[in-house]
Design an enzyme around this catalytic site. Structure first.
Site, PDB file in Angstrom:
ATOM      1  CB  VAL A 196      -0.939  -0.006   1.231  1.00 50.06           C
ATOM      2  CG1 VAL A 196      -0.227  -0.415   2.504  1.00 50.06           C
ATOM      3  CG2 VAL A 196      -1.584   1.347   1.451  1.00 50.06           C
ATOM      4  N   GLY A 208      -3.939   5.937   3.267  1.00 50.87           N
ATOM      5  CA  GLY A 208      -3.524   4.600   2.807  1.00 50.87           C
ATOM      6  C   GLY A 208      -4.723   3.697   2.664  1.00 50.87           C
ATOM      7  CG  ASN A 209      -4.902   0.685   0.223  1.00 52.02           C
ATOM      8  OD1 ASN A 209      -4.374  -0.381   0.486  1.00 52.02           O
ATOM      9  ND2 ASN A 209      -4.495   1.468  -0.766  1.00 52.02           N
ATOM     10  NE  ARG A 210     -10.001  -3.178   4.777  1.00 50.78           N
ATOM     11  CZ  ARG A 210     -10.182  -4.460   4.470  1.00 50.78           C
ATOM     12  NH1 ARG A 210      -9.481  -5.396   5.067  1.00 50.78           N
ATOM     13  NH2 ARG A 210     -11.058  -4.823   3.570  1.00 50.78           N
ATOM     14  CB  SER A 211      -2.742  -3.268   0.175  1.00 53.07           C
ATOM     15  OG  SER A 211      -1.767  -4.148  -0.313  1.00 53.07           O
TER      16      SER A 211
END
Ligand code: PMT
Length: 396
Positions: A196, A208-211
Site C-alpha cells: 500500500v 492509505g488502505n488495507r493492502s
C-alpha cells in the site's frame, strides 16, 4: 530433468494419499523410476497394488521384508534416490523427520539419505497452524529440506482452511527443479509491485488502505521459484523481504512510479498488484496538523500519477483491479484504458478475497481473450495461474 532419475516417493497417512497415485503416474510418464515407500497409515487410504501398477516397481511397506530386492533396504533405497518426495506429508511424519526418528521404512530412508528431500505438507488446518508443526517445518527448512506449503481449500473436515495438498503441477515442477531443471521463467526479468502506498498529510499521518502486500509478495516468490530474475517494488507492509530477489522499498505513489520506470528498462513483464493511492494531499503540512477548535477539517487532494497507465516500454503489462461492484466490467475498462495485456479482476466483497487475507477470488482477463473466473484459491495459487499465462505469452 526427470528422465532416468530415481525418485523415492514417500506416502503418509492422510486423505490426500489418493493423489499420490497421480503424482507417481506423472513422474513415471516423465521418465523417472519411481520407488514408492508407504507408511502403515498411508495403506489405510490407498493400496500398494495401485502404486505398483502405476510405477511398475514393487512398493516398499515393511522394514523387515526378507524377499525385498533391496539389500539393507532403507540404506540401499536412500542411496539410490536422486530425490526423495514426501507427498502427502502429515504433521506426524514431519515431526518425526524434525526429531530424526527412524521407526519405519520411510523415516529411515529420509534419515539415511543424502539426496534432496521435498516435503509437500497436507493436514488439518489447525494442525498445520500449530506452533509445534510450524517449528518442525522451520527446523527442516533450515536443514535444507524443500518445503511445499499446503494450499487453501476444502479439507477432509468439510471446512475451508490452509492444509490441502497443493496442486500436482507445482509438486512435479519442484521435483524437476531440485533435479537441476530450469523453471519456465528462467532468464526472464519480472518486476512486481506490492503493498500500500502512503501519501503523507503531515509528519505523522498519511492516507492509505488495507493492502497487506500478500498478493504481490506471492507473485514475486512464485516467479522467483520458476527461475525469473525478480525485482519486487514494495510499498510499506509488515512482511519480511523475500530471499533471492531485488527488493526496492518505496513509500508514496510518486516514489513507486520512479522505481517502476527505472526497473522496467530491463524487464520482460510488469505485474502491478500494489494498491496505489489514486489521490494525495495537495500540500503536506510541515508540522502535525492541530485539532484546534474546528469540528471538521477539509483536505484538498490531487491525483497521483497513474503508474501502470503511463509506463512506457515493450514488455508484458499485467494490472489488478480491486472492485466492489461489477469486477469484470470495470476490470475490462481498465484493461483497455491502461493498454494492458492482462488484468486480474479482484472481487474485494467476496468472503476470503482481497485485502489482508491469504486467499483471493479473481477473474483473469487477457487482451482479446475471454474472462476466466477462478475459484477461491490461496494467493500463491492465484500467483501461479497468473504466471502460467505470462509464461505462455513469453512463448514458454
Ligand atoms: O495486498 P493484499 O492484502 O494481498 O491485497 C491484494 C490486493 C487487493 C491489494 C490486490 O489483489 C489488488 O487488487 N491490487 C490492486 C489494487 C488497486 O489499486 O486496484 P485499482 O483498480 O485501483 O488499480 C488498477 C491498477 O492500476 C492496479 O494494478 C494498480 O496497481 C494500478 N495503479 C493504480 C493507481 C495508480 N495511481 N497507479 C497505478 O498504477
Amino acid at each position: 530433468m526427470l528422465k532416468g532419475k530415481t525418485v523415492v516417493l514417500g506416502i503418509t497417512g492422510g486423505i490426500a494419499a489418493y493423489k499420490a497415485a497421480e503424482i507417481a503416474s506423472k513422474l513415471t510418464q516423465a521418465g523417472a523410476r519411481v520407488e514408492v515407500v508407504m507408511t502403515d497409515a498411508a495403506m489405510k487410504f490407498i493400496t500398494p497394488l495401485t502404486l505398483r501398477n502405476i510405477t511398475g516397481r514393487p512398493v516398499v511397506t515393511d522394514m523387515f521384508e526378507i524377499n525385498s530386492e533391496w539389500s539393507v533396504e532403507h540404506i540401499a533405497l536412500s542411496e539410490a534416490a536422486d530425490a526423495v518426495l514426501i507427498a502427502p506429508a502429515t504433521a506426524n511424519t514431519i515431526a518425526k523427520f524434525a526429531l530424526g526418528i527412524a521407526d519405519n521404512m520411510l523415516t529411515s530412508v529420509v534419515l539415511a539419505t543424502k539426496a534432496p528431500v521435498i516435503i509437500a505438507c497436507a493436514m488439518n488446518d489447525n494442525m498445520y497452524a500449530n506452533p509445534a508443526t510450524q517449528e518442525n517445518i522451520e527446523k527442516l527448512r533450515d536443514r535444507g529440506f524443500k518445503i511445499i506449503e499446503p494450499a487453501y481449500g476444502r479439507l477432509a473436515s468439510g471446512k475451508q482452511g490452509k492444509g490441502r495438498l497443493t496442486d500436482l503441477e507445482t509438486i512435479i515442477r519442484k521435483v524437476d527443479e531440485v533435479l537441476g531443471g530450469k523453471g519456465d521463467l528462467t532468464g526472464r526479468r519480472i518486476v512486481v509491485t506490492a503493498g500500500v502506498t502512503q501519501e503523507p498529510l503531515d509528519p505523522v499521518r498519511h492516507l492509505g488502505n488495507r493492502s497487506s502486500g500478500k498478493m504481490g509478495f506471492a507473485i514475486a516468490e512464485a516467479a522467483r521459484d520458476r527461475g525469473a530474475d525478480v525485482t519486487l517494488i514494495a510499498a510499506p507492509v509488515s512482511l519480511a523481504d523475500p530471499a533471492g530477489m531485488t527488493v526496492v522499498h518505496v513509500r508514496t505513489a510518486a516514489q513507486m512510479k520512479a522505481a517502476v520506470d527505472k526497473a522496467v528498462k530491463q524487464a520482460d513483464a510488469l505485474i502491478m498488484a500494489a494498491a496505489v493511492a489514486d489521490y494525495q494531499p495537495k500540500t503536506i503540512a510541515k508540522g502535525k496538523i492541530k485539532k484546534e477548535s474546528k469540528d471538521s477539517l477539509t483536505l484538498e487532494l490531487v491525483r497521483t500519477p497513474d503508474i501502470l497507465g503511463e509506463v512506457k516500454g515493450n514488455f508484458i503489462k499485467v494490472g489488478f483491479a480491486a472492485e466492489s461492484e461489477d469486477p469484470v466490467g470495470n476490470a475490462k475498462k481498465k484493461l483497455a484504458s491502461k493498454k494492458l495485456d492482462m488484468i486480474v479482476a479482484n472481487d474485494i466483497t467476496a468472503p476470503g478475497s482481497g485485502f489482508d487475507v491469504d486467499t483471493n477470488k479473481v477473474t483473469i482477463i487477457e487482451k482479446g481473450g475471454k474472462a476466466e473466473e477462478l475459484p477461491l484459491l490461496s494467493k500463491r495459487e492465484v500467483a501461479e495461474k497468473i504466471l502460467d499465462r505470462v509464461a505462455k505469452r513469453m512463448g514458454r
